[in-house]
Design a protein around this motif. Structure first.
Motif, PDB file in Angstrom:
ATOM      1  N   HIS A   1      74.142  -8.456 -32.651  1.00  0.00           N
ATOM      2  CA  HIS A   1      74.848  -8.770 -33.905  1.00  0.00           C
ATOM      3  C   HIS A   1      75.287 -10.231 -33.818  1.00  0.00           C
ATOM      4  CE1 HIS A   1      77.597  -8.204 -37.295  1.00  0.00           C
ATOM      5  NE2 HIS A   1      78.628  -8.528 -36.543  1.00  0.00           N
ATOM      6  N   ILE A   2      74.713 -11.064 -34.675  1.00  0.00           N
ATOM      7  CA  ILE A   2      75.023 -12.498 -34.663  1.00  0.00           C
ATOM      8  C   ILE A   2      75.557 -12.885 -36.035  1.00  0.00           C
ATOM      9  CG2 ILE A   2      74.105 -14.830 -34.345  1.00  0.00           C
ATOM     10  CD1 ILE A   2      71.888 -13.534 -32.609  1.00  0.00           C
ATOM     11  N   VAL A   3      76.697 -13.548 -36.035  1.00  0.00           N
ATOM     12  CA  VAL A   3      77.317 -14.008 -37.278  1.00  0.00           C
ATOM     13  C   VAL A   3      77.654 -15.483 -37.101  1.00  0.00           C
ATOM     14  CG1 VAL A   3      79.157 -13.627 -38.963  1.00  0.00           C
ATOM     15  CG2 VAL A   3      78.336 -11.711 -37.586  1.00  0.00           C
ATOM     16  N   ALA A   4      77.426 -16.264 -38.158  1.00  0.00           N
ATOM     17  CA  ALA A   4      77.708 -17.701 -38.101  1.00  0.00           C
ATOM     18  C   ALA A   4      78.473 -18.122 -39.344  1.00  0.00           C
ATOM     19  CB  ALA A   4      76.406 -18.487 -37.987  1.00  0.00           C
ATOM     20  N   TRP A   5      79.363 -19.096 -39.172  1.00  0.00           N
ATOM     21  CA  TRP A   5      80.185 -19.607 -40.268  1.00  0.00           C
ATOM     22  C   TRP A   5      80.255 -21.133 -40.192  1.00  0.00           C
ATOM     23  CZ3 TRP A   5      81.858 -15.932 -36.788  1.00  0.00           C
ATOM     24  CH2 TRP A   5      82.156 -14.660 -37.280  1.00  0.00           C
ATOM     25  N   GLU A  56      81.958 -24.671 -30.129  1.00  0.00           N
ATOM     26  CA  GLU A  56      81.513 -26.051 -29.959  1.00  0.00           C
ATOM     27  C   GLU A  56      79.993 -26.084 -29.810  1.00  0.00           C
ATOM     28  OE1 GLU A  56      83.716 -28.056 -26.890  1.00  0.00           O
ATOM     29  OE2 GLU A  56      85.624 -27.426 -27.733  1.00  0.00           O
ATOM     30  N   PRO A  57      79.266 -25.627 -30.855  1.00  0.00           N
ATOM     31  CA  PRO A  57      77.808 -25.639 -30.764  1.00  0.00           C
ATOM     32  C   PRO A  57      77.275 -27.071 -30.791  1.00  0.00           C
ATOM     33  CG  PRO A  57      78.481 -25.089 -32.985  1.00  0.00           C
ATOM     34  CD  PRO A  57      79.734 -25.158 -32.153  1.00  0.00           C
ATOM     35  N   LEU A  58      76.038 -27.238 -30.403  1.00  0.00           N
ATOM     36  CA  LEU A  58      75.411 -28.553 -30.483  1.00  0.00           C
ATOM     37  C   LEU A  58      75.368 -29.015 -31.937  1.00  0.00           C
ATOM     38  CD1 LEU A  58      72.391 -28.056 -28.040  1.00  0.00           C
ATOM     39  CD2 LEU A  58      74.580 -29.185 -27.582  1.00  0.00           C
ATOM     40  N   LYS A  59      75.488 -30.289 -32.142  1.00  0.00           N
ATOM     41  CA  LYS A  59      75.509 -30.860 -33.496  1.00  0.00           C
ATOM     42  C   LYS A  59      74.168 -30.720 -34.214  1.00  0.00           C
ATOM     43  CE  LYS A  59      79.743 -31.985 -33.084  1.00  0.00           C
ATOM     44  NZ  LYS A  59      80.675 -30.967 -33.500  1.00  0.00           N
ATOM     45  N   SER A  60      73.116 -30.378 -33.488  1.00  0.00           N
ATOM     46  CA  SER A  60      71.805 -30.196 -34.106  1.00  0.00           C
ATOM     47  C   SER A  60      71.727 -28.896 -34.912  1.00  0.00           C
ATOM     48  CB  SER A  60      70.712 -30.196 -33.036  1.00  0.00           C
ATOM     49  OG  SER A  60      70.967 -29.177 -32.079  1.00  0.00           O
ATOM     50  N   GLY A  61      72.703 -28.018 -34.743  1.00  0.00           N
ATOM     51  CA  GLY A  61      72.713 -26.744 -35.460  1.00  0.00           C
ATOM     52  C   GLY A  61      73.317 -26.869 -36.847  1.00  0.00           C
ATOM     53  N   SER A  62      73.311 -25.759 -37.568  1.00  0.00           N
ATOM     54  CA  SER A  62      73.788 -25.734 -38.951  1.00  0.00           C
ATOM     55  C   SER A  62      75.138 -25.075 -39.130  1.00  0.00           C
ATOM     56  CB  SER A  62      72.772 -24.979 -39.821  1.00  0.00           C
ATOM     57  OG  SER A  62      71.516 -25.589 -39.742  1.00  0.00           O
ATOM     58  N   PHE A  63      75.707 -24.515 -38.056  1.00  0.00           N
ATOM     59  CA  PHE A  63      76.964 -23.783 -38.171  1.00  0.00           C
ATOM     60  C   PHE A  63      77.997 -24.297 -37.179  1.00  0.00           C
ATOM     61  CE2 PHE A  63      73.813 -21.046 -40.067  1.00  0.00           C
ATOM     62  CZ  PHE A  63      74.456 -20.641 -41.232  1.00  0.00           C
ATOM     63  N   ASP A  64      79.269 -24.053 -37.520  1.00  0.00           N
ATOM     64  CA  ASP A  64      80.378 -24.536 -36.704  1.00  0.00           C
ATOM     65  C   ASP A  64      80.921 -23.488 -35.739  1.00  0.00           C
ATOM     66  OD1 ASP A  64      80.536 -27.132 -38.021  1.00  0.00           O
ATOM     67  OD2 ASP A  64      81.288 -26.024 -39.762  1.00  0.00           O
ATOM     68  N   VAL A  65      80.831 -22.224 -36.107  1.00  0.00           N
ATOM     69  CA  VAL A  65      81.338 -21.122 -35.287  1.00  0.00           C
ATOM     70  C   VAL A  65      80.284 -20.015 -35.306  1.00  0.00           C
ATOM     71  CG1 VAL A  65      83.165 -19.398 -35.006  1.00  0.00           C
ATOM     72  CG2 VAL A  65      83.739 -21.679 -35.870  1.00  0.00           C
ATOM     73  N   VAL A  66      79.968 -19.473 -34.128  1.00  0.00           N
ATOM     74  CA  VAL A  66      78.950 -18.431 -34.025  1.00  0.00           C
ATOM     75  C   VAL A  66      79.476 -17.296 -33.140  1.00  0.00           C
ATOM     76  CG1 VAL A  66      76.591 -17.885 -33.298  1.00  0.00           C
ATOM     77  CG2 VAL A  66      77.102 -20.140 -34.273  1.00  0.00           C
ATOM     78  N   LEU A 103      87.225 -19.656 -42.593  1.00  0.00           N
ATOM     79  CA  LEU A 103      85.834 -20.101 -42.485  1.00  0.00           C
ATOM     80  C   LEU A 103      85.077 -19.711 -43.746  1.00  0.00           C
ATOM     81  CD1 LEU A 103      85.117 -19.040 -38.784  1.00  0.00           C
ATOM     82  CD2 LEU A 103      85.657 -21.330 -39.615  1.00  0.00           C
ATOM     83  N   ARG A 104      83.888 -20.310 -43.936  1.00  0.00           N
ATOM     84  CA  ARG A 104      83.097 -20.046 -45.141  1.00  0.00           C
ATOM     85  C   ARG A 104      81.623 -19.888 -44.768  1.00  0.00           C
ATOM     86  NH1 ARG A 104      79.999 -24.239 -46.873  1.00  0.00           N
ATOM     87  NH2 ARG A 104      80.296 -26.180 -45.764  1.00  0.00           N
ATOM     88  N   ASN A 105      80.840 -19.516 -45.759  1.00  0.00           N
ATOM     89  CA  ASN A 105      79.381 -19.510 -45.631  1.00  0.00           C
ATOM     90  C   ASN A 105      78.897 -18.564 -44.539  1.00  0.00           C
ATOM     91  OD1 ASN A 105      76.821 -20.391 -46.404  1.00  0.00           O
ATOM     92  ND2 ASN A 105      76.789 -22.024 -44.889  1.00  0.00           N
TER      93      ASN A 105
END
Length: 99
Positions: free
Chosen positions: A4-8, A48-58, A89-91
């Motif tokens: 189960h993976i969720v990203a915001w 603190e994901p890598l900046k190359s990704g599209s989300f801030d929190v996973v 958080l959003r999105n």
């Protein structure tokens, strides 16, 4: 087993400092569910994901079955934390799959 993976993303109208503080609280609250909800096999929140990704929190979590994932999703502690997460958080994007 179910993954189960969720990203915001951060809310744009909130300051970077407040977003960082909120991310820490989200991590603490979500990872704290492991001690309260027996159906959770593993849970990790990346703030603190890598900046190359599209989300801030996973959120990355694992469950034994679809049924245990569903039990987690309706658990009162999960609903409480989800309400907080949705307020800061959003999105939200989610993917569940069997491994």
């Amino acid at each position: 087993m179910i993954k189960h993976i969720v990203a915001w993303n951060f809310k744009e109208e909130i300051s970077q400092e407040e977003n960082c503080n909120n991310a820490k609280k989200v991590k603490e609250e979500l990872e704290g569910l492991k001690a309260k909800i027996k159906e959770i096999r593993t849970i990790e929140v990346i703030i603190e994901p890598l900046k190359s990704g599209s989300f801030d929190v996973v959120l990355v979590s694992e469950f034994d079955s679809v049924e245990t994932l569903q039990a987690y999703q309706i658990h009162e502690e999960h609903l409480r934390v989800s309400s907080f997460v949705g307020s800061v958080l959003r999105n939200r994007k989610c993917i569940d799959y069997e491994i």
